[in-house]
Design an enzyme around this catalytic site. Structure first.
Site, PDB file in Angstrom:
ATOM      1  N   LYS A   1      -8.968   8.800  16.598  1.00  0.00           N
ATOM      2  CA  LYS A   1      -9.059  10.190  17.060  1.00  0.00           C
ATOM      3  C   LYS A   1      -9.170  10.256  18.582  1.00  0.00           C
ATOM      4  CE  LYS A   1     -11.837  11.504  12.986  1.00  0.00           C
ATOM      5  NZ  LYS A   1     -13.089  12.164  12.548  1.00  0.00           N
TER       6      LYS A   1
ATOM      7  N   PHE B   1      -9.871   5.673  10.952  1.00  0.00           N
ATOM      8  CA  PHE B   1      -9.286   6.903  11.475  1.00  0.00           C
ATOM      9  C   PHE B   1      -9.392   6.883  13.000  1.00  0.00           C
ATOM     10  CE2 PHE B   1     -10.079   7.925   7.121  1.00  0.00           C
ATOM     11  CZ  PHE B   1      -9.005   8.738   6.779  1.00  0.00           C
TER      12      PHE B   1
ATOM     13  N   GLU C   1     -13.047   5.442  13.718  1.00  0.00           N
ATOM     14  CA  GLU C   1     -14.128   5.560  12.747  1.00  0.00           C
ATOM     15  C   GLU C   1     -13.785   4.829  11.459  1.00  0.00           C
ATOM     16  OE1 GLU C   1     -15.374  10.084  14.179  1.00  0.00           O
ATOM     17  OE2 GLU C   1     -14.466   9.744  12.207  1.00  0.00           O
ATOM     18  N   GLN C   2     -14.812   4.269  10.863  1.00  0.00           N
ATOM     19  CA  GLN C   2     -14.669   3.629   9.568  1.00  0.00           C
ATOM     20  C   GLN C   2     -14.303   4.653   8.494  1.00  0.00           C
ATOM     21  OE1 GLN C   2     -15.486   0.189   8.180  1.00  0.00           O
ATOM     22  NE2 GLN C   2     -14.146   1.329   6.827  1.00  0.00           N
TER      23      GLN C   2
ATOM     24  N   SER D   1      -9.749  29.192   7.435  1.00  0.00           N
ATOM     25  CA  SER D   1     -10.935  28.565   8.022  1.00  0.00           C
ATOM     26  C   SER D   1     -12.135  28.604   7.090  1.00  0.00           C
ATOM     27  CB  SER D   1     -11.293  29.239   9.348  1.00  0.00           C
ATOM     28  OG  SER D   1     -10.278  29.059  10.293  1.00  0.00           O
TER      29      SER D   1
ATOM     30  N   SER E   1      -9.510  20.223  15.506  1.00  0.00           N
ATOM     31  CA  SER E   1      -8.445  20.728  14.632  1.00  0.00           C
ATOM     32  C   SER E   1      -7.521  19.636  14.131  1.00  0.00           C
ATOM     33  CB  SER E   1      -7.634  21.821  15.346  1.00  0.00           C
ATOM     34  OG  SER E   1      -8.456  22.888  15.699  1.00  0.00           O
TER      35      SER E   1
ATOM     36  N   ASN F   1     -18.699  21.205  14.709  1.00  0.00           N
ATOM     37  CA  ASN F   1     -17.701  21.965  15.457  1.00  0.00           C
ATOM     38  C   ASN F   1     -18.418  23.160  16.063  1.00  0.00           C
ATOM     39  OD1 ASN F   1     -15.566  23.774  16.192  1.00  0.00           O
ATOM     40  ND2 ASN F   1     -14.198  22.615  14.868  1.00  0.00           N
TER      41      ASN F   1
ATOM     42  N   ASP G   1     -20.131  19.107   9.512  1.00  0.00           N
ATOM     43  CA  ASP G   1     -19.273  18.428   8.534  1.00  0.00           C
ATOM     44  C   ASP G   1     -19.912  17.109   8.098  1.00  0.00           C
ATOM     45  OD1 ASP G   1     -17.638  20.518   9.207  1.00  0.00           O
ATOM     46  OD2 ASP G   1     -16.158  19.291  10.274  1.00  0.00           O
TER      47      ASP G   1
ATOM     48  N   VAL H   1     -14.243   6.180   4.799  1.00  0.00           N
ATOM     49  CA  VAL H   1     -15.272   6.150   3.764  1.00  0.00           C
ATOM     50  C   VAL H   1     -14.783   6.938   2.556  1.00  0.00           C
ATOM     51  CG1 VAL H   1     -16.429   8.192   4.740  1.00  0.00           C
ATOM     52  CG2 VAL H   1     -17.710   6.625   3.265  1.00  0.00           C
ATOM     53  N   VAL H   2     -15.079   6.418   1.375  1.00  0.00           N
ATOM     54  CA  VAL H   2     -14.743   7.125   0.137  1.00  0.00           C
ATOM     55  C   VAL H   2     -15.897   8.077  -0.163  1.00  0.00           C
ATOM     56  CG1 VAL H   2     -14.240   6.919  -2.319  1.00  0.00           C
ATOM     57  CG2 VAL H   2     -13.409   5.171  -0.726  1.00  0.00           C
TER      58      VAL H   2
ATOM     59  N   GLU I   1      -4.495  23.027  21.251  1.00  0.00           N
ATOM     60  CA  GLU I   1      -4.918  23.895  20.156  1.00  0.00           C
ATOM     61  C   GLU I   1      -4.654  25.368  20.477  1.00  0.00           C
ATOM     62  OE1 GLU I   1      -8.636  22.618  18.109  1.00  0.00           O
ATOM     63  OE2 GLU I   1      -8.791  21.208  19.774  1.00  0.00           O
TER      64      GLU I   1
END
EC number: 6.3.2.4
Length: 356
Positions: free
Chosen positions: A177, A175, A213-214, A317, A183, A308, A293, A216-217, A15
């Site tokens: 990660k 997802f 991770e699951q 940002s 970022s 974060n 978040d 999600v909508v 990053e």
């Protein structure tokens, strides 16, 4: 007398570029009538270079770098007081990712006994490791999406087991990660087994620990938190990516996303977000600043995604924009963060270090 502020940026991290953008943005917002600003650049190879003070805002990253002094790289003595040199009053760490946002630099600054903006060692390291963060959230009773995690050795020894575990415990899409990166670096979406294997391979380039991770909508809602022992929350903002998800390119390169500030939320939903944001702040023992978040589902269920502990200050940002819409413009936000850093440092100086 102006306070001497060190901007610590760059870093040995994927990053690195994000940090450069953040440092440039901060020099355009900090009040040079109140502060003398010293850029402290860490190269991507890990060399530290303390620079001459800026005379005013830097217009380009190149201009920020051109202030480099001829002092030796990695010379920590330049931070310390001497007969001819007053130590920096405060350091603002603008380092994203490992070797900067994970508690390592914070630990160094603690040893040097220099006030610094933002979270301390524990909050930084726990906030960097998404798995540890999730486990602490569980202890705090915060709702979140289901997840699976493993380390490189476990994956290499029995890939089929972990693929089967993901399929048994989660539902597509998922997802993938790196656990210790931010970022959106190294993050991929997977809709099937083949994409999962490819996504893990990509994420392992950046970390030895992987979290899946699951999907999600839900709406992606973010809240800024500011303070020490008595934190306050900003208005909420909503991220609406124009791509499949809010990736690195959308965040920092092309601005390919929409930010709605303030987010259109019922007062009761915002009140619950505020409670959960402060709860996350406190369970990690945060200080200074955090961006929390969340996912908000169609049924108004609130799921915390992550916090974060060193949110970016680039032109795209969310954190500074949230506070600007709360009535705290960017220059004032920096002043408040510096004040919070000094306040926390002074409180630590009251602690007894010798036995009676």
């Amino acid at each position: 007398m102006k306070k001497k502020i060190g901007l610590l940026y760059g870093g040995k991290s994927a990053e690195h570029e994000v940090s450069l953008s953040t440092a440039l943005a901060v020099t355009n917002a900090i009040d040079f009538d109140v502060y003398d600003v010293f850029p402290i650049y860490i190269t991507q190879d890990g060399e530290w270079r303390k620079n001459a003070p800026l005379e005013g805002p830097a217009k380009t990253v190149e201009q920020l770098q051109l202030t480099s002094e001829s002092s030796k790289p990695n010379d920590i003595s330049s931070f310390l007081p001497s007969q001819n040199n007053k130590a920096l009053d405060v350091i603002i760490p603008l380092l994203h990712g490992p070797n900067g946002e994970d508690g390592t630099v914070q630990g160094l600054l603690e040893v040097l006994n220099i006030p610094y903006v933002g979270n301390g060692v524990l909050a930084s390291s726990a906030g960097m490791d998404k798995v540890v963060m999730k486990q602490l959230f569980e202890q705090a009773g915060l709702k979140q999406t289901p997840y699976v995690y493993f380390i490189r050795r476990e994956w290499d020894q029995n890939q089929d087991f972990w693929v089967a575990k993901v399929e048994a415990e989660l539902a597509w899409p998922v997802f993938v990660k790196p656990a210790n990166l931010g970022s959106s670096v190294g993050i991929s979406k997977a809709d099937n087994r083949e994409e999962l294997v490819a996504a893990v391979k990509e994420a392992l380039k950046f970390d030895r620990k992987i979290v899946i991770e699951q999907g999600v909508v839900a709406r992606e809602i973010e809240v800024g938190v500011l303070g020490n022992d008595n934190p306050a929350c900003s208005v909420a903002g909503e991220i609406k990516p124009l791509k499949a998800f809010y990736d690195y390119q959308a965040k920092y390169k092309d601005g390919d996303t929409a930010m709605i500030i303030p987010a259109e939320l019922d007062e009761a939903i915002y009140a619950n977000l505020e409670v959960d944001a402060k709860k996350a702040f406190k369970i990690l023992d945060c200080s200074g600043l955090v961006r929390a978040d969340f996912f908000v589902t169609e049924n108004n269920e609130i799921l915390i995604n992550e916090v974060n502990t060193l949110p970016g200050f680039t032109p795209y940002s969310m954190f500074p924009l949230l506070w600007e819409n709360t009535g705290v413009p960017y220059p004032e936000l920096i002043k408040r963060l510096i004040t919070l850093a000094i306040e926390r440092h002074e409180e630590k100086q009251l602690l007894q270090v010798k036995m009676d």
